[in-house]
Write a protein that holds these residues in place. Structure first.
Motif, PDB file in Angstrom:
ATOM      1  N   ARG A 135       0.857  -1.190   0.000  1.00  0.00           N
ATOM      2  CA  ARG A 135       0.000   0.000   0.000  1.00  0.00           C
ATOM      3  C   ARG A 135       0.895   1.242   0.000  1.00  0.00           C
ATOM      4  NH1 ARG A 135      -5.124   0.346   3.662  1.00  0.00           N
ATOM      5  NH2 ARG A 135      -5.433   1.957   2.075  1.00  0.00           N
ATOM      6  N   ASP A 137       0.794   4.069  -1.441  1.00  0.00           N
ATOM      7  CA  ASP A 137       0.188   5.395  -1.465  1.00  0.00           C
ATOM      8  C   ASP A 137      -0.063   5.962  -0.073  1.00  0.00           C
ATOM      9  OD1 ASP A 137      -1.691   3.207  -1.417  1.00  0.00           O
ATOM     10  OD2 ASP A 137      -3.309   4.678  -1.559  1.00  0.00           O
ATOM     11  N   ARG A 203     -10.928  -1.493  -5.850  1.00  0.00           N
ATOM     12  CA  ARG A 203     -10.030  -2.273  -6.714  1.00  0.00           C
ATOM     13  C   ARG A 203      -9.665  -3.624  -6.121  1.00  0.00           C
ATOM     14  NH1 ARG A 203      -4.681  -0.011  -8.991  1.00  0.00           N
ATOM     15  NH2 ARG A 203      -5.015  -1.643 -10.547  1.00  0.00           N
ATOM     16  N   SER A 231     -14.581   6.162  -3.198  1.00  0.00           N
ATOM     17  CA  SER A 231     -13.392   6.958  -3.479  1.00  0.00           C
ATOM     18  C   SER A 231     -13.265   7.262  -4.970  1.00  0.00           C
ATOM     19  CB  SER A 231     -12.133   6.226  -3.014  1.00  0.00           C
ATOM     20  OG  SER A 231     -11.876   5.114  -3.854  1.00  0.00           O
ATOM     21  N   ARG A 233     -10.592   7.453  -6.568  1.00  0.00           N
ATOM     22  CA  ARG A 233      -9.523   6.595  -7.111  1.00  0.00           C
ATOM     23  C   ARG A 233     -10.073   5.289  -7.654  1.00  0.00           C
ATOM     24  NH1 ARG A 233      -5.966   2.540  -4.810  1.00  0.00           N
ATOM     25  NH2 ARG A 233      -3.910   2.597  -5.771  1.00  0.00           N
ATOM     26  N   ASP A 234     -11.077   4.733  -6.983  1.00  0.00           N
ATOM     27  CA  ASP A 234     -11.599   3.431  -7.381  1.00  0.00           C
ATOM     28  C   ASP A 234     -12.698   3.516  -8.428  1.00  0.00           C
ATOM     29  OD1 ASP A 234     -10.194   1.500  -5.604  1.00  0.00           O
ATOM     30  OD2 ASP A 234     -11.083   2.706  -4.029  1.00  0.00           O
ATOM     31  N   ARG A 235     -13.349   4.647  -8.537  1.00  0.00           N
ATOM     32  CA  ARG A 235     -14.544   4.732  -9.378  1.00  0.00           C
ATOM     33  C   ARG A 235     -14.291   4.414 -10.849  1.00  0.00           C
ATOM     34  NH1 ARG A 235     -20.178   5.329  -8.127  1.00  0.00           N
ATOM     35  NH2 ARG A 235     -20.979   4.786 -10.184  1.00  0.00           N
ATOM     36  N   TYR A 237     -12.224   2.364 -12.253  1.00  0.00           N
ATOM     37  CA  TYR A 237     -12.084   0.913 -12.421  1.00  0.00           C
ATOM     38  C   TYR A 237     -13.450   0.234 -12.316  1.00  0.00           C
ATOM     39  CZ  TYR A 237      -7.163   1.963 -11.594  1.00  0.00           C
ATOM     40  OH  TYR A 237      -5.893   2.470 -11.664  1.00  0.00           O
TER      41      TYR A 237
END
Length: 468
Positions: A135, A137, A203, A231, A233-235, A237
């Motif tokens: 992880r 990030d 993800r 989030s 970030r995940d949307r 995908y």
């Protein structure tokens, strides 16, 4: 003894659910607890516990750089100390129980906790996720506090912390709501039908694998995903998988939980599936048992091993899906994986090419690769091959005989009796909290060595393209 529970927020999610269970377990033992969070929830006496809110504990603003600010460190340490003193004014020792401090959501928290530990504050650091576990990030370059006691929600993490030099570590599996009480579970419907995936579609939940499984279900079967991610970030995908399901005609429904409650969906479901490649506790393996449903899908050994050690069995799980390399662009995937690992290595402060070379070498070795180790693009290439080519479909079945009609395993898998879930009951959780706080009050121990932790987690075989 009294307990100050510290977290960034109380938004809906896994950690917040754990905190609710923690407060209930403490109340059952007559232990006074208070909360300190960075963002205010709607209820000022959340779950009956006094609540303090201080923005210094909230998530850092985007673009803040991920480095601690000396002034903010001082304010944050002072805030936690003040709330601990306030709780201590009623008499007795105080343990400060901090949830997920190693995840860099507030860069000043670790330095503040180190300062508090040096001043004699008794700390219990509750690790739901470790940033060292691929992880990058949320990895912090700050040292971990000396003199704290660590709590890990699975034995793998507890053993890793100890192996890395942590002097005081406790195993604290999560409380399972309704583990020993509630209405008798309803019998599942007979024959092919809905196999529920009750998650938010982030993800690491590996939705591409859920789509792959759906292509091998018996006629009339379908996979149902309950919720979209929160989030940004995940949307993208998630939206990509929705589009892929439509393109391929895959029997997968999304966002079932937006219109119907979980109880109703479980009542309709034949079984539950999980394809996640990364979990801390593994609630998705246990919660179906409360509702009388079998769990199918991917087996994550570091969480399932803990459950099997308590006598549970999960015969309908698989360890991997062997994917012939001719079904996706192997070289392009290798290049993408190498770049992802290079970026991760830089975030972890690792300068050499050793890690990218080791990961890519492992991925390129052999005639097949586990589907869960691919990234979204390679997974989609496999899905298109399987949907359009009988030869590709046969190749998957040949490499994975279990996959053809995999949902039928729900009919032969013995369901877990709710009475077998006592190790995750409120009483068992309260006992473990007692042990955790006794260790913290005794002075804790040395901090784990961060470089040693990285060495334990950043193994090539632990890389998953959808889990970084």
């Amino acid at each position: 003894m009294r307990v100050l529970v510290v977290h960034y927020h109380l938004k809906p999610g896994g950690v917040t659910t754990v905190i609710r269970g923690q407060l209930a377990a403490l109340a059952s033992r007559g232990v006074e607890a208070a909360l300190l969070v960075g963002e205010a929830p709607p209820d000022e006496r959340w779950n009956g516990a006094p609540l303090a809110v201080d923005p210094s504990l909230a998530y850092d603003e985007p673009g803040s750089g991920g480095l601690p600010d000396a002034a903010k460190v001082a304010v944050l340490a002072s805030t936690i100390q003040r709330e601990a003193w306030r709780l201590a004014s009623g008499g007795g020792d105080v343990v400060v129980h901090v949830h997920n401090p190693t995840i860099r959501k507030n860069a000043s928290l670790l330095p503040a906790l180190s300062a508090l530990a040096r001043s004699g504050v008794r700390l219990a650091l509750h690790v739901h996720d470790l940033a060292e576990d691929w992880r990058p990030d949320v990895y912090s370059g700050q040292p971990y506090p000396e003199g704290a006691t660590w709590a890990a929600i699975n034995r793998r993490d507890a053993e890793a912390l100890s192996a890395a030099g942590a002097g005081s570590v406790r195993f604290l599996p999560n409380l399972l709501p309704r583990a020993t009480a509630g209405e008798p579970p309803r019998e599942p419907p007979a024959g092919p039908g809905l196999v529920l995936y009750p998650i938010r579609g982030i993800r690491r939940k590996n939705l591409g694998e859920a789509l792959l499984l759906s292509l091998f279900m018996r006629p009339g079967g379908s996979v149902g995903v309950t919720l979209p991610p929160n989030s940004p970030r995940d949307r993208p995908y998630y939206d990509g998988w929705k589009a892929a399901a439509l393109e391929l005609g895959a029997p997968v429904a999304f966002e079932l939980g937006l219109a119907r409650g979980l109880d109703e969906l479980y009542g309709e479901a034949r079984a539950v599936v999980t394809t996640s490649v990364k979990e801390g506790f593994g609630l998705s393996y246990l919660e179906p048992a409360i509702r009388g449903r079998a769990t199918l899908g991917r087996r994550l050994p570091w969480v399932v091993d803990d459950f099997e050690a308590e006598g549970l069995a999960f015969p309908a799980l698989y360890g991997s899906i062997a994917t012939p390399r001719g079904l996706f662009d192997r070289e392009a995937f290798g290049r993408r994986a190498a770049e992802v690992v290079r970026e991760a290595a830089r975030a972890y402060g690792l300068a050499s090419e050793a890690l990218p070379e080791a990961v890519v070498g492992r991925l390129m070795d052999g005639d097949t690769v586990d589907y869960g180790r691919l990234d979204e693009l390679a997974q989609l290439e496999v899905l298109r091959s399987v949907a359009r080519s009988p030869e590709a479909r046969s190749a998957i079945i040949s490499a994975n005989p279990f996959i053809d009609g995999w949902d039928q395993a729900a009919e032969v898998a013995a369901r877990i009796a709710p009475s077998a879930l006592e190790p995750w009951s409120e009483a068992a959780y309260a006992d473990r909290l007692d042990g955790l706080y006794a260790a913290a009050l005794s002075g804790g121990g040395a901090a784990p060595d961060k470089a040693a932790l990285l060495g334990l987690y950043l193994r090539p075989e632990a890389f998953h393209g959808v889990g970084v």
